[in-house]
Design a protein around this motif. Structure first.
Motif, short mmCIF file in Angstrom:
data_model
loop_
_atom_site.label_atom_id
_atom_site.label_comp_id
_atom_site.label_asym_id
_atom_site.label_seq_id
_atom_site.Cartn_x
_atom_site.Cartn_y
_atom_site.Cartn_z
N GLN A 200 -37.20 -12.31 -18.49
CA GLN A 200 -38.54 -12.85 -18.66
C GLN A 200 -39.47 -11.89 -19.39
OE1 GLN A 200 -40.13 -15.78 -17.80
NE2 GLN A 200 -38.20 -16.72 -17.18
N LEU A 201 -39.36 -10.60 -19.12
CA LEU A 201 -40.37 -9.64 -19.57
C LEU A 201 -40.00 -8.85 -20.82
CD1 LEU A 201 -41.60 -8.01 -16.23
CD2 LEU A 201 -42.84 -9.64 -17.67
N ALA A 202 -38.76 -8.42 -20.91
CA ALA A 202 -38.44 -7.31 -21.80
C ALA A 202 -38.25 -7.73 -23.26
CB ALA A 202 -37.19 -6.60 -21.32
N ASP A 203 -38.79 -6.90 -24.16
CA ASP A 203 -38.49 -7.03 -25.58
C ASP A 203 -37.07 -6.53 -25.86
OD1 ASP A 203 -41.19 -7.86 -26.75
OD2 ASP A 203 -41.73 -6.09 -25.59
N ARG A 204 -36.70 -5.46 -25.16
CA ARG A 204 -35.34 -4.94 -25.25
C ARG A 204 -34.87 -4.54 -23.86
NH1 ARG A 204 -33.00 -4.08 -29.98
NH2 ARG A 204 -31.57 -2.52 -29.17
N ILE A 205 -33.55 -4.59 -23.67
CA ILE A 205 -32.95 -4.32 -22.36
C ILE A 205 -31.79 -3.35 -22.55
CG2 ILE A 205 -31.72 -5.34 -20.39
CD1 ILE A 205 -33.04 -8.04 -21.19
N ALA A 206 -31.68 -2.39 -21.64
CA ALA A 206 -30.51 -1.52 -21.58
C ALA A 206 -29.88 -1.69 -20.21
CB ALA A 206 -30.90 -0.06 -21.81
N VAL A 207 -28.57 -1.88 -20.18
CA VAL A 207 -27.83 -2.02 -18.92
C VAL A 207 -27.22 -0.67 -18.57
CG1 VAL A 207 -26.01 -3.25 -17.70
CG2 VAL A 207 -27.31 -4.42 -19.49
N LEU A 208 -27.60 -0.15 -17.42
CA LEU A 208 -27.14 1.15 -16.96
C LEU A 208 -26.17 0.97 -15.81
CD1 LEU A 208 -27.68 4.24 -17.40
CD2 LEU A 208 -29.40 4.06 -15.59
N ASP A 209 -25.02 1.64 -15.89
CA ASP A 209 -24.01 1.52 -14.83
C ASP A 209 -23.33 2.85 -14.65
OD1 ASP A 209 -22.28 0.36 -12.96
OD2 ASP A 209 -20.76 0.02 -14.49
N HIS A 210 -23.36 3.40 -13.43
CA HIS A 210 -22.75 4.68 -13.12
C HIS A 210 -23.18 5.77 -14.11
CE1 HIS A 210 -20.15 2.06 -10.71
NE2 HIS A 210 -19.78 3.15 -10.05
N ARG A 212 -24.22 5.57 -17.17
CA ARG A 212 -23.98 5.36 -18.60
C ARG A 212 -24.61 4.06 -19.06
NH1 ARG A 212 -18.51 4.74 -20.26
NH2 ARG A 212 -19.18 5.47 -22.30
N LEU A 213 -25.14 4.05 -20.27
CA LEU A 213 -25.62 2.82 -20.86
C LEU A 213 -24.42 2.04 -21.39
CD1 LEU A 213 -28.81 3.92 -22.82
CD2 LEU A 213 -28.68 2.66 -20.68
N VAL A 214 -24.25 0.84 -20.87
CA VAL A 214 -23.08 0.05 -21.26
C VAL A 214 -23.42 -1.07 -22.22
CG1 VAL A 214 -21.79 0.61 -19.17
CG2 VAL A 214 -23.33 -1.37 -19.16
N ALA A 215 -24.72 -1.35 -22.42
CA ALA A 215 -25.13 -2.35 -23.40
C ALA A 215 -26.62 -2.20 -23.66
CB ALA A 215 -24.82 -3.76 -22.92
N GLN A 216 -27.04 -2.49 -24.88
CA GLN A 216 -28.45 -2.48 -25.25
C GLN A 216 -28.72 -3.60 -26.24
OE1 GLN A 216 -30.92 1.06 -25.88
NE2 GLN A 216 -29.04 2.27 -25.87
N GLY A 217 -29.92 -4.15 -26.20
CA GLY A 217 -30.31 -5.17 -27.15
C GLY A 217 -31.40 -6.05 -26.58
N THR A 218 -31.81 -7.07 -27.34
CA THR A 218 -32.71 -8.08 -26.79
C THR A 218 -31.92 -8.94 -25.82
OG1 THR A 218 -32.21 -9.73 -28.49
CG2 THR A 218 -33.95 -8.13 -28.99
N ALA A 219 -32.64 -9.74 -25.04
CA ALA A 219 -31.95 -10.61 -24.09
C ALA A 219 -31.00 -11.56 -24.82
CB ALA A 219 -32.97 -11.41 -23.27
N GLU A 220 -31.44 -12.12 -25.92
CA GLU A 220 -30.59 -13.05 -26.66
C GLU A 220 -29.39 -12.34 -27.27
OE1 GLU A 220 -30.81 -16.31 -26.55
OE2 GLU A 220 -32.44 -15.89 -25.14
#
Length: 319
Positions: A200-210, A212-220
């Protein structure tokens, strides 16, 4: 335009435990950047380091154009932080909490009271400002907490899981306030466990797991990383389900629910083709729903687990 936050190779360990393993982040000015991940992923550690509350073991970090290691005071002057746990003093009124914060910024008596009243009005707390904060609801406390963060008019705000524990109405109210801040030129980096919140909010998102960043980008962009688009067909009888499974051999049947899940990219062409096949076979479909990949699917795709992500082998970047 220089980024509001620029992080290269951020690493942090506590003893033998590696918490952050080479994090790269770039947050544009006037945007909302969401750091998404489960408990223990390292989200709060990132916020603590970027807000000068903890020291990185390695990495180059610039916040508001200032080198974090060389000029932490300049960074502190440009930022505000709202942590997971409220900093509100329950034995003081809402207005007193804001005035105390203003005093810490050395605003002066009249300016401190004027700023407190501005923020009480901005966050719809004018009437509540005269009451002890201990009488506030959870949503009101979070609004006051955010208002206290804004006393010094920061250019960058760190929000660490700002809506945890709030009811849906309070959560949506907080989302509106965050959007309004960014519309006014503020940059927001928020951490969250809520996939919907990031969406809902973010212009960009980074997924953090253990760590480490495992993915970055816009929601779409992130959603395009995930397979799983399908059309769900519900039938009224086992015979109709069996016939449909013969007509659509690539579909996955759920005999108990009388449902057939048909792989589909959700495009108009693919949907039209499916409807034509259903019509040609004279299938009686009770219900049809289209499912496109969401951030839950992304989380599963990049970590292998929807609830307790496992450490992936590589970072996925959407562009």
């Amino acid at each position: 335009m220089s980024p509001a936050i620029d992080v290269r190779g951020l690493r942090k360990s506590y003893g033998d435990k590696l918490v952050l393993d080479g994090i790269d982040l770039n947050v544009a000015e006037g945007t909302i950047f969401a750091l998404l991940g489960p408990n223990g992923a390292g989200k709060t550690t990132v916020v603590r380091i970027l807000s000068t509350l903890a020291t990185a073991d390695a990495g180059e970090i610039r916040v508001a154009g200032h080198d974090l290691r060389q000029d932490p005071e300049a960074v502190r002057a440009a930022i505000g932080v709202t942590g997971q746990f409220s900093a509100v003093d329950g034995l003081m009124t809402g207005r007193e909490n804001l005035i105390l914060m203003a005093d810490l910024y050395h605003l002066g008596k009249q300016q401190a009271r004027r700023r407190a009243d501005e923020l009480l009005e901005q966050f719809d707390l004018t009437d509540a400002g005269k009451k002890l904060a201990m009488t506030y609801s959870g949503g009101m406390k979070r609004r006051l907490d955010l208002a206290m963060t804004l006393v010094g008019r920061p250019r960058i705000i760190f929000l660490d899981e700002p809506t945890t524990g709030l009811d849906p109405r309070s959560r949506h109210s907080m989302w509106t306030m965050i959007r309004d801040l960014v519309a006014g030129g503020v940059t927001v980096l928020l951490t969250t466990q809520y996939l919907e919140e990031a969406d809902q909010l973010a212009d960009r998102i980074a997924v953090l797991d253990h760590g480490r960043l495992v993915a970055q980008g816009t929601a779409e962009e992130l959603k395009r990383l995930a397979p799983g688009g399908h059309i769900r067909l519900r039938f009224t009888s086992p015979d109709e389900l069996a016939l449909a499974a013969q007509v659509l051999p690539s579909a996955v049947p759920d005999h108990e629910a009388l449902v057939l899940q048909v792989p589909n990219d959700g495009s108009v062409h693919a949907l039209r083709d499916l409807l034509a096949r259903i019509d040609d076979a004279s299938l009686e479909v009770d219900e049809l729903t289209v499912h496109t990949p969401d951030l839950d699917d992304v989380f599963f795709a990049v970590t292998g687990q929807p609830a307790k992500p496992t450490k992936p082998n590589e970072t996925v970047t959407a562009s």
